[in-house]
Design a protein around this motif. Structure first.
Motif, mmCIF file in Angstrom:
data_model
loop_
_atom_site.group_PDB
_atom_site.id
_atom_site.type_symbol
_atom_site.label_atom_id
_atom_site.label_comp_id
_atom_site.label_asym_id
_atom_site.label_seq_id
_atom_site.Cartn_x
_atom_site.Cartn_y
_atom_site.Cartn_z
ATOM 1 N N ARG A 1 0.858 -1.167 0.000
ATOM 2 C CA ARG A 1 0.000 0.000 0.000
ATOM 3 C C ARG A 1 0.904 1.229 0.000
ATOM 4 O O ARG A 1 1.961 1.245 0.646
ATOM 5 N N PHE A 2 0.466 2.264 -0.734
ATOM 6 C CA PHE A 2 1.252 3.487 -0.855
ATOM 7 C C PHE A 2 0.842 4.452 0.248
ATOM 8 O O PHE A 2 -0.344 4.782 0.399
ATOM 9 N N VAL A 3 1.820 4.876 1.029
ATOM 10 C CA VAL A 3 1.520 5.685 2.213
ATOM 11 C C VAL A 3 2.427 6.914 2.264
ATOM 12 O O VAL A 3 3.476 6.967 1.610
ATOM 13 N N ASP A 4 1.995 7.864 3.067
ATOM 14 C CA ASP A 4 2.780 9.078 3.316
ATOM 15 C C ASP A 4 3.808 8.765 4.394
ATOM 16 O O ASP A 4 3.432 8.500 5.548
ATOM 17 N N PRO A 5 5.100 8.794 4.070
ATOM 18 C CA PRO A 5 6.111 8.412 5.059
ATOM 19 C C PRO A 5 6.258 9.405 6.192
ATOM 20 O O PRO A 5 6.935 9.119 7.189
ATOM 21 N N ALA A 6 5.610 10.570 6.082
ATOM 22 C CA ALA A 6 5.774 11.591 7.119
ATOM 23 C C ALA A 6 5.309 11.097 8.478
ATOM 24 O O ALA A 6 5.756 11.597 9.518
ATOM 25 N N ILE A 7 4.421 10.099 8.495
ATOM 26 C CA ILE A 7 3.897 9.614 9.777
ATOM 27 C C ILE A 7 4.997 8.976 10.627
ATOM 28 O O ILE A 7 4.895 8.906 11.856
ATOM 29 N N LEU A 8 6.066 8.535 9.959
ATOM 30 C CA LEU A 8 7.183 7.964 10.719
ATOM 31 C C LEU A 8 7.927 9.041 11.496
ATOM 32 O O LEU A 8 8.595 8.754 12.511
ATOM 33 N N GLY A 9 7.794 10.280 11.021
ATOM 34 C CA GLY A 9 8.412 11.404 11.715
ATOM 35 C C GLY A 9 9.896 11.182 11.941
ATOM 36 O O GLY A 9 10.629 10.742 11.054
ATOM 37 N N GLU A 10 10.319 11.480 13.127
ATOM 38 C CA GLU A 10 11.728 11.316 13.490
ATOM 39 C C GLU A 10 11.957 10.019 14.255
ATOM 40 O O GLU A 10 12.907 9.884 15.020
ATOM 41 N N ARG A 11 11.049 9.053 14.077
ATOM 42 C CA ARG A 11 11.168 7.791 14.807
ATOM 43 C C ARG A 11 12.515 7.138 14.500
ATOM 44 O O ARG A 11 12.883 6.949 13.333
ATOM 45 N N PRO A 12 13.292 6.774 15.498
ATOM 46 C CA PRO A 12 14.596 6.148 15.253
ATOM 47 C C PRO A 12 14.418 4.779 14.611
ATOM 48 O O PRO A 12 13.383 4.120 14.767
ATOM 49 N N THR A 13 15.433 4.354 13.898
ATOM 50 C CA THR A 13 15.320 3.079 13.192
ATOM 51 C C THR A 13 15.207 1.898 14.151
ATOM 52 O O THR A 13 14.641 0.869 13.794
ATOM 53 N N THR A 14 15.712 2.039 15.361
ATOM 54 C CA THR A 14 15.519 0.971 16.343
ATOM 55 C C THR A 14 14.036 0.805 16.650
ATOM 56 O O THR A 14 13.534 -0.318 16.812
ATOM 57 N N ALA A 15 13.322 1.914 16.701
ATOM 58 C CA ALA A 15 11.885 1.851 16.953
ATOM 59 C C ALA A 15 11.151 1.244 15.769
ATOM 60 O O ALA A 15 10.168 0.506 15.934
ATOM 61 N N VAL A 16 11.612 1.557 14.547
ATOM 62 C CA VAL A 16 11.005 0.961 13.360
ATOM 63 C C VAL A 16 11.214 -0.552 13.379
ATOM 64 O O VAL A 16 10.279 -1.325 13.136
ATOM 65 N N ARG A 17 12.413 -0.977 13.691
ATOM 66 C CA ARG A 17 12.700 -2.413 13.761
ATOM 67 C C ARG A 17 11.807 -3.093 14.792
ATOM 68 O O ARG A 17 11.220 -4.154 14.542
ATOM 69 N N ASP A 18 11.663 -2.489 15.950
ATOM 70 C CA ASP A 18 10.844 -3.089 17.004
ATOM 71 C C ASP A 18 9.370 -3.117 16.617
ATOM 72 O O ASP A 18 8.644 -4.071 16.947
ATOM 73 N N ALA A 19 8.916 -2.084 15.895
ATOM 74 C CA ALA A 19 7.519 -2.045 15.459
ATOM 75 C C ALA A 19 7.236 -3.149 14.441
ATOM 76 O O ALA A 19 6.145 -3.736 14.428
ATOM 77 N N VAL A 20 8.210 -3.429 13.584
ATOM 78 C CA VAL A 20 8.052 -4.528 12.636
ATOM 79 C C VAL A 20 8.056 -5.857 13.373
ATOM 80 O O VAL A 20 7.206 -6.728 13.129
ATOM 81 N N ALA A 21 8.984 -6.040 14.300
ATOM 82 C CA ALA A 21 9.097 -7.300 15.036
ATOM 83 C C ALA A 21 7.842 -7.617 15.844
ATOM 84 O O ALA A 21 7.424 -8.766 15.945
ATOM 85 N N SER A 22 7.216 -6.599 16.403
ATOM 86 C CA SER A 22 6.018 -6.804 17.233
ATOM 87 C C SER A 22 4.740 -6.889 16.417
ATOM 88 O O SER A 22 3.688 -7.280 16.931
ATOM 89 N N GLY A 23 4.804 -6.516 15.153
ATOM 90 C CA GLY A 23 3.608 -6.477 14.318
ATOM 91 C C GLY A 23 2.900 -5.141 14.353
ATOM 92 O O GLY A 23 1.921 -4.931 13.623
ATOM 93 N N GLU A 24 3.368 -4.228 15.191
ATOM 94 C CA GLU A 24 2.728 -2.917 15.320
ATOM 95 C C GLU A 24 2.768 -2.130 14.021
ATOM 96 O O GLU A 24 1.852 -1.344 13.741
ATOM 97 N N ILE A 25 3.779 -2.362 13.185
ATOM 98 C CA ILE A 25 3.909 -1.580 11.962
ATOM 99 C C ILE A 25 2.717 -1.788 11.034
ATOM 100 O O ILE A 25 2.380 -0.925 10.217
ATOM 101 N N ALA A 26 2.033 -2.930 11.189
ATOM 102 C CA ALA A 26 0.884 -3.225 10.331
ATOM 103 C C ALA A 26 -0.274 -2.266 10.559
ATOM 104 O O ALA A 26 -1.143 -2.113 9.698
ATOM 105 N N THR A 27 -0.279 -1.618 11.719
ATOM 106 C CA THR A 27 -1.380 -0.685 12.028
ATOM 107 C C THR A 27 -0.919 0.767 12.015
ATOM 108 O O THR A 27 -1.682 1.656 12.392
#
Length: 497
Positions: free
Chosen positions: A146-172
């Motif tokens: 799905r095509f999304v606006d990346p601005a929602i990631l803001g200044e989130r550190p990449t460690t947080a992105v990795r953890d969000a993917v690992a937990s499944g949170e990134i899906a929401t």
């Protein structure tokens, strides 16, 4: 080419006959190399690598190859990334196709997976695709996005992105059902029951920023066309089909596309650019080709005529009939001994007079190739191999036959007293699975029909007349007096300009 009697033979593109393991309930054994071409992707690449660092696919089987396609600022790998991540820099050529091929050659995995540098993969992204490659070695698997606006990631550190993917949170992080889809691709999936009804045209959907295939299949296809700057996915899709692949859309392999694509923003201009290249290289995209008058690098049909031991007039009669077909998009290969010398001898006493006449007739014809043996590699979607030169096709016979085979998605036709026509994709599929080509295999893979020669529109070669220009001497025709009407008219044809 893989030759395994234990692999299932998928009919056409009906991939649902396969039974891949459930996610999380199997033991992977194949290694995968994720190739990421990069150009001006410094803003999104760290998130992409962070997502890959949290995949459910075993880390010891995962390799990531980031390809720096001559970026103005050289790519530097971020700290958060999969353990086995390497950086490769392009040293010759440029463009996504060239970068992907460079990365594929530098990688080592059993499976090659493509992922663009703006694709944030969910944690099951790779596992969902790789389970198919453990089932058959000719699967080509596409993920969804799905095509999304990346601005929602803001200044989130990449460690947080990795953890969000690992937990499944990134899906929401965005609403999957509400965000923009790849409309053309998913529309084709929807109309063809996820490509199971698309048959040989399934590979027109081979576009997008995420997919995977067995390395041996990639090699068999010839790899990315590195000279292309756009349209490389669809061109590769055509050759993967010719190599026997089956295309599988995997809805469980999901990702967020961080921003809209270049194609989405400039669709009309890109299609205009691509048409010239795809029409020349992808014969199955027939609406992009002229019915008559053009010659393309890859013809739609290749015909093999064995002229060895035959009389020249019979060979010429058959070849001229083929070239006179209503199907103009073909090339004829004439087999014979063409090592003719120019030593002094009586022309009419030449022991090779039959070959010499055929050679002189077609040596410079752009649609005829004189060879000693048939090409081992099939270069067109269809090949017609003739048993001899005693019969010839009527003008519309070949086009009618191929149109019928395409309409039914068949793979071959055996024509009594004539020869056989085979779909390259079907031949490759059978050889890949069984190692040898049989009629039973072709019938199982795509369908095979049997026809009588007359039923298929073939007649004795002496009965097939090819129209020639009229050349009788005639007395001159006097021109009429000049037209007094001052409005200009065509001087030759008497028509108004």
């Amino acid at each position: 080419m893989s030759q395994s009697s234990t692999q299932p033979l998928v009919r056409r593109n009906e991939w649902r006959s396969l039974t891949p393991p459930d996610l999380g309930r199997w033991t992977p054994t194949k290694s995968v190399s994720v190739v990421i071409p990069t150009w001006s992707a410094q803003a999104t690449l760290p998130c992409v690598l962070a997502g890959l660092a949290a995949q459910t696919y075993p880390a010891h089987l995962l390799e990531v190859v980031v390809v720096d396609d001559g970026n103005p600022t050289p790519v530097v790998l971020p700290e958060v990334r999969p353990e086995n991540t390497r950086l490769v820099r392009v040293t010759a050529g440029w463009g996504r196709a060239n970068a992907c091929h460079t990365g594929a050659l530098a990688s080592e995995g059993d499976v090659i997976a493509w992922l663009d540098a703006d694709m944030l993969a969910f944690r099951e992204h790779l596992e969902a695709q790789l389970r198919w490659h453990h089932e058959v070695d000719y699967a080509v698997v596409l993920g969804t996005k799905r095509f999304v606006d990346p601005a929602i990631l803001g200044e989130r550190p990449t460690t947080a992105v990795r953890d969000a993917v690992a937990s499944g949170e990134i899906a929401t992080a965005w609403d999957w059902d509400a965000e923009e889809t790849h409309k053309w691709v998913e529309g084709m999936w929807r109309r063809t029951d996820d490509l199971t009804l698309a048959g040989p045209r399934a590979f027109r959907a081979h576009v997008g920023a995420t997919g995977s295939l067995n390395r041996a299949l990639y090699t068999a296809s010839g790899g990315m066309a590195t000279e292309l700057r756009l349209g490389e996915d669809m061109e590769l899709g055509h050759r993967l089909s010719e190599a026997g692949g089956v295309l599988i859309p995997e809805h469980a392999s999901r990702a967020w596309h961080l921003g809209r694509t270049h194609v989405m923003e400039h669709r009309d201009q890109i299609n205009r650019y691509n048409d010239a290249f795809l029409a020349n290289l992808v014969p199955t995209m027939r609406p992009k080709r002229n019915r008559r008058g053009r010659r393309y690098d890859v013809p739609y049909l290749e015909v093999v005529v064995d002229a060895r031991g035959a009389l020249a007039q019979d060979v010429i009669g058959v070849v001229d009939s083929l070239l006179d077909s209503s199907l103009d998009d073909l090339r004829v290969v004439v087999l014979g001994d063409w090592t003719l010398t120019d030593a002094r001898q009586s022309p009419l006493g030449d022991p090779h007079i039959e070959q010499r006449i055929v050679h002189r007739t077609y040596a410079r014809d752009q649609r005829v190739e004189l060879r000693a043996e048939a090409p081992a590699a099939r270069r067109s979607p269809w090949r017609l191999s003739l048993d001899g030169v005693s019969v010839a096709p009527r003008e519309d016979a070949i086009e009618a036959l191929l149109d019928d085979l395409e309409r039914h998605h068949d793979g071959a036709a055996v024509i009594e007293g004539v020869g056989r026509v085979e779909r390259t994709a079907a031949v490759s599929r059978v050889r890949r699975v069984h190692g040898t080509l049989t009629d039973e295999g072709l019938d199982a893979a795509y369908g095979l029909v049997r026809l009588a020669g007359g039923e298929a529109g073939w007649v004795p070669v002496a009965e097939r007349e090819v129209a020639r220009y009229e050349g009788k001497m005639k007395p001159p025709v006097e021109r009429p007096d000049p037209d007094p009407d001052p409005e200009p008219r065509s001087r030759l044809f008497g028509r108004r300009r």
